[in-house]
Design an enzyme around this catalytic site. Structure first.
Site, PDB file in Angstrom:
ATOM      1  CD  GLU A 249      -0.938   0.373  10.514  1.00 33.04           C
ATOM      2  OE1 GLU A 249      -0.383   0.810  11.757  1.00 33.04           O
ATOM      3  OE2 GLU A 249      -1.866   0.712   9.750  1.00 33.04           O
ATOM      4  NE  ARG A 250       4.858   2.098   7.999  1.00 34.82           N
ATOM      5  CZ  ARG A 250       5.453   3.110   8.852  1.00 34.82           C
ATOM      6  NH1 ARG A 250       6.572   3.130   9.324  1.00 34.82           N
ATOM      7  NH2 ARG A 250       4.951   4.282   8.752  1.00 34.82           N
ATOM      8  N   GLY A 347     -11.574  -8.652 -21.309  1.00 34.71           N
ATOM      9  CA  GLY A 347     -12.762  -7.796 -20.555  1.00 34.71           C
ATOM     10  C   GLY A 347     -13.096  -8.472 -19.466  1.00 34.71           C
ATOM     11  N   GLY A 371       1.506   4.117   6.149  1.00 35.68           N
ATOM     12  CA  GLY A 371       2.508   4.999   5.510  1.00 35.68           C
ATOM     13  C   GLY A 371       2.892   4.851   4.364  1.00 35.68           C
ATOM     14  CG  ASN A 373       4.615   2.002  -1.382  1.00 34.43           C
ATOM     15  OD1 ASN A 373       4.297   1.476  -0.193  1.00 34.43           O
ATOM     16  ND2 ASN A 373       4.661   1.016  -2.112  1.00 34.43           N
ATOM     17  CD  GLU A 374       5.353   8.127  -2.684  1.00 32.66           C
ATOM     18  OE1 GLU A 374       4.465   7.829  -1.781  1.00 32.66           O
ATOM     19  OE2 GLU A 374       5.117   7.498  -3.709  1.00 32.66           O
TER      20      GLU A 374
HETATM   21  C1  LIG Z   1      -8.402   3.178   2.956  1.00 36.03           C
HETATM   22  C2  LIG Z   1      -7.652   3.838   3.900  1.00 36.03           C
HETATM   23  C3  LIG Z   1      -7.702   3.143   5.198  1.00 36.03           C
HETATM   24  C4  LIG Z   1      -6.907   3.974   6.227  1.00 36.03           C
HETATM   25  N1  LIG Z   1      -6.817   3.123   7.801  1.00 36.03           N
HETATM   26  C5  LIG Z   1      -6.328   4.096   8.505  1.00 36.03           C
HETATM   27  C6  LIG Z   1      -6.657   3.854   9.931  1.00 36.03           C
HETATM   28  O1  LIG Z   1      -7.077   2.902  10.235  1.00 36.03           O
HETATM   29  N2  LIG Z   1      -5.879   4.642  10.758  1.00 36.03           N
HETATM   30  C7  LIG Z   1      -5.314   5.795  10.571  1.00 36.03           C
HETATM   31  O2  LIG Z   1      -4.799   6.466  11.361  1.00 36.03           O
HETATM   32  N3  LIG Z   1      -5.105   6.180   9.021  1.00 36.03           N
HETATM   33  C8  LIG Z   1      -5.606   5.321   8.228  1.00 36.03           C
HETATM   34  N4  LIG Z   1      -5.404   5.921   6.907  1.00 36.03           N
HETATM   35  C9  LIG Z   1      -4.605   6.867   6.464  1.00 36.03           C
HETATM   36  C10 LIG Z   1      -3.490   6.467   5.749  1.00 36.03           C
HETATM   37  O3  LIG Z   1      -2.356   5.941   6.432  1.00 36.03           O
HETATM   38  C11 LIG Z   1      -2.820   7.924   4.991  1.00 36.03           C
HETATM   39  O4  LIG Z   1      -3.783   8.177   4.017  1.00 36.03           O
HETATM   40  C12 LIG Z   1      -1.224   7.864   4.778  1.00 36.03           C
HETATM   41  O5  LIG Z   1      -0.451   7.844   5.740  1.00 36.03           O
HETATM   42  C13 LIG Z   1      -0.992   9.031   3.791  1.00 36.03           C
HETATM   43  O6  LIG Z   1      -1.149  10.119   4.341  1.00 36.03           O
HETATM   44  P1  LIG Z   1      -2.103  11.481   3.790  1.00 36.03           P
HETATM   45  O7  LIG Z   1      -3.373  10.750   3.067  1.00 36.03           O
HETATM   46  O8  LIG Z   1      -2.449  12.603   4.608  1.00 36.03           O
HETATM   47  O9  LIG Z   1      -1.130  11.848   2.535  1.00 36.03           O
HETATM   48  P2  LIG Z   1      -0.102  12.875   2.622  1.00 36.03           P
HETATM   49  O10 LIG Z   1       0.538  12.861   3.685  1.00 36.03           O
HETATM   50  O11 LIG Z   1      -0.787  14.399   2.456  1.00 36.03           O
HETATM   51  O12 LIG Z   1       0.776  12.636   1.403  1.00 36.03           O
HETATM   52  C14 LIG Z   1       0.284  13.044  -0.068  1.00 36.03           C
HETATM   53  C15 LIG Z   1       1.486  12.755  -1.032  1.00 36.03           C
HETATM   54  O13 LIG Z   1       2.591  13.453  -0.497  1.00 36.03           O
HETATM   55  C16 LIG Z   1       3.684  12.244  -0.242  1.00 36.03           C
HETATM   56  N5  LIG Z   1       4.645  12.660   0.728  1.00 36.03           N
HETATM   57  C17 LIG Z   1       4.331  13.239   2.017  1.00 36.03           C
HETATM   58  N6  LIG Z   1       5.396  13.574   2.817  1.00 36.03           N
HETATM   59  C18 LIG Z   1       6.532  13.280   2.012  1.00 36.03           C
HETATM   60  C19 LIG Z   1       7.973  13.441   1.935  1.00 36.03           C
HETATM   61  N7  LIG Z   1       8.514  13.764   3.003  1.00 36.03           N
HETATM   62  N8  LIG Z   1       8.720  13.321   1.114  1.00 36.03           N
HETATM   63  C20 LIG Z   1       8.116  12.830  -0.154  1.00 36.03           C
HETATM   64  N9  LIG Z   1       6.723  12.522  -0.407  1.00 36.03           N
HETATM   65  C21 LIG Z   1       5.889  13.087   0.612  1.00 36.03           C
HETATM   66  C22 LIG Z   1       3.104  11.114   0.117  1.00 36.03           C
HETATM   67  O14 LIG Z   1       4.009  10.013  -0.207  1.00 36.03           O
HETATM   68  C23 LIG Z   1       1.745  11.067  -0.842  1.00 36.03           C
HETATM   69  O15 LIG Z   1       2.045  10.558  -2.188  1.00 36.03           O
HETATM   70  C24 LIG Z   1      -6.171   5.251   5.691  1.00 36.03           C
HETATM   71  C25 LIG Z   1      -6.215   5.575   4.404  1.00 36.03           C
HETATM   72  C26 LIG Z   1      -6.931   4.757   3.659  1.00 36.03           C
HETATM   73  C27 LIG Z   1      -6.900   5.412   2.172  1.00 36.03           C
END
Ligand SMILES: Cc1cc2nc3c(=O)[nH]c(=O)nc-3n(C[C@H](O)[C@H](O)[C@H](O)COP(=O)(O)OP(=O)(O)OC[C@H]3O[C@@H](n4cnc5c(N)ncnc54)[C@H](O)[C@@H]3O)c2cc1C
Length: 390
Positions: A249-250, A347, A371, A373-374
């Site tokens: 996926e990545r 623009g 996932g 980038n962090e």
């Molecule tokens: C348009 C879109 C499509 C998507 N499609 C899918 C899909 O098809 N299926 C699915 O299952 N998911 C999907 N996702 C979900 C996506 O994979 C998650 O949003 C993503 O993994 C981040 O999780 P979160 O939003 O809960 O952020 P959080 O986990 O709450 O993270 C918030 C912030 O904290 C940082 N953070 C978290 N933990 C750590 C750590 N240990 N150390 C440092 N920094 C940290 C993160 O990097 C981020 O900057 C989608 C998201 C979007 C926006």
């Protein structure tokens, strides 16, 4: 023009690749581009485009022919992702369906599951999704709360998923659940859930910054009875399977990012050659030339590593660390390149009708999903300190 200076890509050198590329380009030019506005208005693409992609053999390209797939290798899937990215088209979730859901089935499904779903997926008769993220957990997937209680011949599923790509249109989703919640046997398990089943409902597609024709939405499960034969892999194997499959996926996110950068540079070269200021083409200013030289260099460096990663995936040798490197670095690069290119449009770069504006909005999420980038850096560091950090 960019083609004049780019290294030849050996992964796409065959006649078969060239024919496939021409066919995809024709499909995009004749059947996709003029629908984008309508799809954006609707917040989703049409079912017809899925069917058409199926007819053309553009879904599940690398699945075995025995299951209705194209029987080709992943380089052809990559080609499809790239051609869409270069044109700034993000609506059809073909890649999630073919490059993520299909391999889960192929690699971990029973014969009956493969026979049932893969041919329908290849034809575009069903649209699929994958549900891992929940309102309370994304990065920390082990914390998911959707439960599946063993009821003998079925699991009773309750919970919710969010941000699900293809969510609104999906006919089937692979969903991560907790089996045997609150017992010693608790673990993450994957279930194949058909969306027509009672108790499975969907939210309306989210209004997003970009990817406006992608039907990303929530999925809700209220006492959904999922037959036991719909379990994908063994109980408690879900987390291991997801971690393995996430490398692919990545990589797909990295492919989309590098190709977006290529498309952005290409269209900026064209635009700045035509647009003038102070009686000079914008391309005549040294600032424009330096910026585009920098962008092209960054894109080329990433493309070279990307091609290596694609080859490794084809050979089943792509590591989690390499997949994380290409995902995080290519999406950062793409964000920067698209921003620089947009600036050179002045623009007009801010106007939605220009693909560069869509690319700018669409690609922000690439640093977040699959996932963040962090998290990619955590995975790379984990590899570095494997023997030290447990
Ligand atoms: C348009 C879109 C499509 C998507 N499609 C899918 C899909 O098809 N299926 C699915 O299952 N998911 C999907 N996702 C979900 C996506 O994979 C998650 O949003 C993503 O993994 C981040 O999780 P979160 O939003 O809960 O952020 P959080 O986990 O709450 O993270 C918030 C912030 O904290 C940082 N953070 C978290 N933990 C750590 C750590 N240990 N150390 C440092 N920094 C940290 C993160 O990097 C981020 O900057 C989608 C998201 C979007 C926006």
């Amino acid at each position: 023009m960019l083609q004049n200076i780019l290294l030849e890509r050996k992964i796409y050198a065959s006649e078969e690749h060239k024919m496939m590329q021409a066919m995809i380009q024709e499909f995009i030019a004749n059947e996709v581009l003029d629908q984008v506005d309508e799809w954006e208005k609707n917040g989703m693409v049409s079912r017809e485009i899925w069917k058409r992609a199926g007819e053309l053999g553009l879904l599940c390209i690398d699945m075995p022919e025995a299951y209705g797939g194209g029987g080709l290798d992943f380089t052809f899937n990559a080609l499809l992702i790239e051609e869409f990215a270069k044109k700034g088209i993000s609506g059809p979730g073909f890649s999630l369906h073919s490059d993520i859901v299909a391999p889960y089935l192929l690699n971990y499904g029973t014969e009956a599951q493969k026979q049932k779903y893969l041919p329908l997926m290849a034809k575009g008769d069903i649209i699929t999704a994958i549900g891992m993220t929940e309102p309370n957990c994304g990065s920390d997937l082990k914390a998911l709360r959707t439960t599946a209680v063993d009821k003998g011949d079925h699991y009773l599923v309750n919970g919710q998923k969010t941000f699900i790509t293809n969510g609104f249109m999906c006919d089937m989703a692979i969903v991560a659940v907790k089996t045997n919640p609150n017992t010693e046997e608790e673990g993450v398990t994957l279930l194949i859930m058909e969306s027509s089943i009672e108790g499975f409902t969907k939210g309306i597609p989210f209004k997003k910054i970009g990817m406006k024709s992608q039907d990303t939405c929530e999925l809700f499960f209220d006492n959904v009875k999922v037959p036991k034969e719909n379990r994908l892999g063994d109980e408690k194997m879900g987390f291991k399977i997801m971690m393995k499959e996430l490398a692919r996926e990545r990589l797909t996110v990295g492919i989309f990012a590098v190709a977006t950068a290529e498309g952005a540079i290409e269209s900026t070269v064209e635009y700045t050659t035509q647009r003038t200021a102070f009686n000079t083409p914008i391309a005549g200013f040294q600032n424009t030339q330096f910026k585009l030289a920098e962008c092209s260099t960054q894109m080329q460096i990433h493309q070279t590593f990307l091609d290596r990663c694609i080859e490794l995936l084809v050979d089943h040798k792509l590591t989690s660390e390499s997949a994380s490197m290409i995902k995080y670095s290519a999406t950062d690069m793409c964000g920067n390149v698209v921003d620089q290119c947009l600036q050179l449009f002045g623009g007009y770069g801010y106007m939605w009708d220009y693909p560069i504006a869509r690319m700018y909005a669409d690609n922000r999420v690439a640093r977040i999903y699959a996932g963040t980038n962090e998290i990619m850096k955590i995975l790379i560091a984990r590899g570095l300190f494997k023997d030290i950090l447990k």
